[in-house]
Design an enzyme around this catalytic site. Sequence first.
Site, PDB file in Angstrom:
ATOM      1  N   ALA A  94       0.941  -1.181   0.258  1.00 52.75           N
ATOM      2  CA  ALA A  94       0.036  -0.007  -0.123  1.00 52.75           C
ATOM      3  C   ALA A  94       0.742   1.044   0.017  1.00 52.75           C
ATOM      4  O   ALA A  94       1.800   1.264   0.821  1.00 52.75           O
ATOM      5  CB  ALA A  94      -1.038   0.048   1.318  1.00 52.75           C
ATOM      6  N   GLU A 113       5.781  -6.973   8.928  1.00 54.23           N
ATOM      7  CA  GLU A 113       4.943  -5.912   9.818  1.00 54.23           C
ATOM      8  C   GLU A 113       5.936  -5.788  11.057  1.00 54.23           C
ATOM      9  O   GLU A 113       6.130  -4.551  11.652  1.00 54.23           O
ATOM     10  CB  GLU A 113       3.749  -6.237  10.003  1.00 54.23           C
ATOM     11  CG  GLU A 113       2.548  -5.715   9.182  1.00 54.23           C
ATOM     12  CD  GLU A 113       2.561  -6.443   7.654  1.00 54.23           C
ATOM     13  OE1 GLU A 113       1.750  -6.243   6.999  1.00 54.23           O
ATOM     14  OE2 GLU A 113       3.488  -7.530   7.456  1.00 54.23           O
TER      15      GLU A 113
END
Length: 258
Positions: free
Chosen positions: A65, A132
């Site tokens: 993203a 992440e």
Amino acid sequence: MSSGILFDVENHFACVTLDRPKALNSIDPEMDAALFEAWSEINSNPDIWVAVVGATGEEAFCAGANVTGGTEGDGRRMALGGGLTGVGGPLLTPRKPLIAAVQGYSIGGAFELAMCADIIVASDIAPFGIPETTVGIIGEAGIMHRAIRQLPHHIVMAMILTGERIDAQQAERYGLVNEVVPFEKLAETAASWADRIASGSPLAVHAAKDAVLSRAGRPLEVALATREAPIEAYANSVDRLESPAAFAEKRAAQWTGR
């Protein structure tokens, strides 16, 4: 279509191509909106039977993203990938079979986008990862929810907790990827999968996909006792009549998707 994707339909196949190679095909708000339009068209157009999602360039399928939250035309936030992932907004579920052709890095949100497909074909240099925790970014956990359902438990936990990637060959061995091929053969291989899927009745294929996915999280006895509306609708279709006619006449069936 515009704004960072290419969208083509030919012979009942839709090709959705992420087209921001200089940005490693990362998804910005304009691209997200264009993807939403593409998936919506694929779902609603009866002449589209199978879809392939791929990307331009060789380095990255998608860098994930590049958005703070995409928007639909009315300003509402939608999920990453034009609603496909369900992360950060409403989920748009593809009704037609979807093949992902992954030619390079598939990390983070890109990995999740690939996992939304029914079939994954990867180039032999494509890595998959969940970074992440290593970069200190934890938002919606959609990628983790999908990965734990598509890969062995301990493999996924190691990927999540360490940020270490698996390569295409490992992904194939663990059942995530259907086929690994050299980059030069990736588009041809994805098209071959699309041809094989489209050789069956499209309405039967779509009904079968709906039946499997809509009951995947239910107990078996509930799934067995549930009537499937798309399957029942198929019983009254033109294609259902074509099936015994083709068999009786000893010829290939001519599907219309009607």
